[in-house]
Motif scaffolding. Structure first.
Motif, PDB file in Angstrom:
ATOM      1  N   ASN A   1     -10.214  -6.589   8.401  1.00  0.00           N
ATOM      2  CA  ASN A   1      -9.579  -5.290   8.593  1.00  0.00           C
ATOM      3  C   ASN A   1     -10.099  -4.611   9.858  1.00  0.00           C
ATOM      4  OD1 ASN A   1     -12.148  -4.718   7.633  1.00  0.00           O
ATOM      5  ND2 ASN A   1     -11.480  -3.020   6.318  1.00  0.00           N
ATOM      6  N   TYR A   2     -10.242  -5.374  10.909  1.00  0.00           N
ATOM      7  CA  TYR A   2     -10.771  -4.863  12.164  1.00  0.00           C
ATOM      8  C   TYR A   2      -9.669  -4.365  13.071  1.00  0.00           C
ATOM      9  CZ  TYR A   2     -14.573  -7.922  10.613  1.00  0.00           C
ATOM     10  OH  TYR A   2     -15.546  -8.554   9.884  1.00  0.00           O
ATOM     11  N   ALA A   3      -9.986  -3.349  13.849  1.00  0.00           N
ATOM     12  CA  ALA A   3      -9.226  -3.110  15.054  1.00  0.00           C
ATOM     13  C   ALA A   3      -9.645  -4.154  16.085  1.00  0.00           C
ATOM     14  CB  ALA A   3      -9.473  -1.699  15.585  1.00  0.00           C
ATOM     15  N   MET A   4      -8.706  -4.572  16.906  1.00  0.00           N
ATOM     16  CA  MET A   4      -8.979  -5.645  17.859  1.00  0.00           C
ATOM     17  C   MET A   4      -8.672  -5.184  19.273  1.00  0.00           C
ATOM     18  SD  MET A   4     -10.109  -8.151  16.023  1.00  0.00           S
ATOM     19  CE  MET A   4     -10.053  -9.436  17.277  1.00  0.00           C
TER      20      MET A   4
ATOM     21  N   TRP B   1      -5.705  -1.877  12.820  1.00  0.00           N
ATOM     22  CA  TRP B   1      -5.355  -2.645  11.641  1.00  0.00           C
ATOM     23  C   TRP B   1      -3.883  -2.467  11.279  1.00  0.00           C
ATOM     24  CZ3 TRP B   1      -6.457  -6.547   8.713  1.00  0.00           C
ATOM     25  CH2 TRP B   1      -5.983  -6.623   7.409  1.00  0.00           C
ATOM     26  N   ASN B   2      -3.361  -1.274  11.473  1.00  0.00           N
ATOM     27  CA  ASN B   2      -1.975  -0.987  11.129  1.00  0.00           C
ATOM     28  C   ASN B   2      -0.986  -1.283  12.245  1.00  0.00           C
ATOM     29  OD1 ASN B   2      -2.496  -0.092   8.484  1.00  0.00           O
ATOM     30  ND2 ASN B   2      -3.046   1.951   9.225  1.00  0.00           N
ATOM     31  N   GLY B   3      -1.479  -1.782  13.362  1.00  0.00           N
ATOM     32  CA  GLY B   3      -0.585  -2.206  14.415  1.00  0.00           C
ATOM     33  C   GLY B   3      -0.333  -1.213  15.526  1.00  0.00           C
ATOM     34  N   ASP B   4      -1.011  -0.094  15.536  1.00  0.00           N
ATOM     35  CA  ASP B   4      -0.884   0.850  16.640  1.00  0.00           C
ATOM     36  C   ASP B   4      -1.620   0.314  17.854  1.00  0.00           C
ATOM     37  OD1 ASP B   4      -1.280   3.611  14.346  1.00  0.00           O
ATOM     38  OD2 ASP B   4       0.563   2.662  15.059  1.00  0.00           O
ATOM     39  N   THR B   5      -0.985   0.397  18.998  1.00  0.00           N
ATOM     40  CA  THR B   5      -1.560  -0.166  20.212  1.00  0.00           C
ATOM     41  C   THR B   5      -1.842   0.906  21.246  1.00  0.00           C
ATOM     42  OG1 THR B   5       0.638  -0.653  21.117  1.00  0.00           O
ATOM     43  CG2 THR B   5      -0.473  -2.399  19.885  1.00  0.00           C
TER      44      THR B   5
ATOM     45  N   ASN C   1     -14.424  -0.411  12.840  1.00  0.00           N
ATOM     46  CA  ASN C   1     -13.552   0.720  12.576  1.00  0.00           C
ATOM     47  C   ASN C   1     -12.107   0.238  12.672  1.00  0.00           C
ATOM     48  OD1 ASN C   1     -12.057   3.064  12.473  1.00  0.00           O
ATOM     49  ND2 ASN C   1     -12.931   3.968  14.324  1.00  0.00           N
ATOM     50  N   PRO C   2     -11.398   0.130  11.559  1.00  0.00           N
ATOM     51  CA  PRO C   2     -10.045  -0.439  11.613  1.00  0.00           C
ATOM     52  C   PRO C   2      -9.047   0.408  12.376  1.00  0.00           C
ATOM     53  CG  PRO C   2     -10.477   0.485   9.449  1.00  0.00           C
ATOM     54  CD  PRO C   2     -11.769   0.525  10.192  1.00  0.00           C
ATOM     55  N   ASN C   3      -9.390   1.655  12.691  1.00  0.00           N
ATOM     56  CA  ASN C   3      -8.495   2.543  13.414  1.00  0.00           C
ATOM     57  C   ASN C   3      -8.980   2.815  14.828  1.00  0.00           C
ATOM     58  OD1 ASN C   3      -6.036   4.081  13.299  1.00  0.00           O
ATOM     59  ND2 ASN C   3      -7.266   5.952  13.223  1.00  0.00           N
TER      60      ASN C   3
ATOM     61  N   ASN D   1     -17.121   0.866  21.153  1.00  0.00           N
ATOM     62  CA  ASN D   1     -17.495   0.626  19.763  1.00  0.00           C
ATOM     63  C   ASN D   1     -16.870  -0.636  19.176  1.00  0.00           C
ATOM     64  OD1 ASN D   1     -17.173   4.080  19.711  1.00  0.00           O
ATOM     65  ND2 ASN D   1     -19.168   3.097  19.375  1.00  0.00           N
ATOM     66  N   TYR D   2     -16.968  -1.723  19.918  1.00  0.00           N
ATOM     67  CA  TYR D   2     -16.591  -3.034  19.408  1.00  0.00           C
ATOM     68  C   TYR D   2     -17.840  -3.799  19.021  1.00  0.00           C
ATOM     69  CZ  TYR D   2     -11.891  -1.959  20.762  1.00  0.00           C
ATOM     70  OH  TYR D   2     -10.662  -1.357  20.857  1.00  0.00           O
ATOM     71  N   ASP D   3     -17.777  -4.491  17.910  1.00  0.00           N
ATOM     72  CA  ASP D   3     -18.960  -5.063  17.289  1.00  0.00           C
ATOM     73  C   ASP D   3     -19.100  -6.568  17.453  1.00  0.00           C
ATOM     74  OD1 ASP D   3     -19.936  -2.556  15.779  1.00  0.00           O
ATOM     75  OD2 ASP D   3     -17.831  -2.719  15.138  1.00  0.00           O
ATOM     76  N   TYR D   4     -18.006  -7.263  17.634  1.00  0.00           N
ATOM     77  CA  TYR D   4     -18.022  -8.714  17.759  1.00  0.00           C
ATOM     78  C   TYR D   4     -17.172  -9.131  18.941  1.00  0.00           C
ATOM     79  CZ  TYR D   4     -19.422  -7.989  12.906  1.00  0.00           C
ATOM     80  OH  TYR D   4     -20.043  -7.541  11.764  1.00  0.00           O
TER      81      TYR D   4
END
Length: 122
Positions: A31-34, A53-57, A100-102, A108-111
């Protein structure tokens, strides 16, 4: 441990298109934001865009017209579609996951993945 593996890079002529993939593994729940980033030789890593996560870009202004980010949550995969490529797009492209999925920003990216090389010839 979460692992990200980019693929789809290669050599393309200016004006062409390329589709990058980022496969995420290591956890049962995804459930990550990418985010997508890139780093050209001799330059700092820069932000390309992100998808929640919900597809907002969201994109960096200079890439809104040519790049598209999408995701397939069932496949735990994120895509970066790049059109009308220019030589200045040449870089190593990285995907990154935010817990943070949003997350709609560049921080703030973790991986992080290891990157895939994109080379655009003129």
């Amino acid at each position: 441990q979460v692992q990200l593996v980019e693929s789809g890079g290669g050599l393309v002529q200016a004006g062409g298109s390329l589709r990058l993939s980022c496969a995420v593994s290591g956890r049962g729940l995804w459930n990550y934001a990418m985010g997508w980033f890139r780093q050209a030789p001799g330059k700092d890593r820069e932000f390309v865009g992100t998808i929640t996560w919900n597809g907002d870009t969201a994109f960096a202004d200079s890439r809104k017209d040519r790049f598209t980010i999408s995701r397939d949550n069932a496949k735990n995969t994120v895509y970066l579609q790049m059109n009308s490529l220019k030589p200045e797009d040449t870089a190593v492209y990285y995907c990154a996951a935010s817990k943070n999925p949003n997350n709609r920003g560049r921080d703030n990216y973790d991986y992080w993945g290891q990157g895939t090389q994109v080379t655009v010839s003129s």
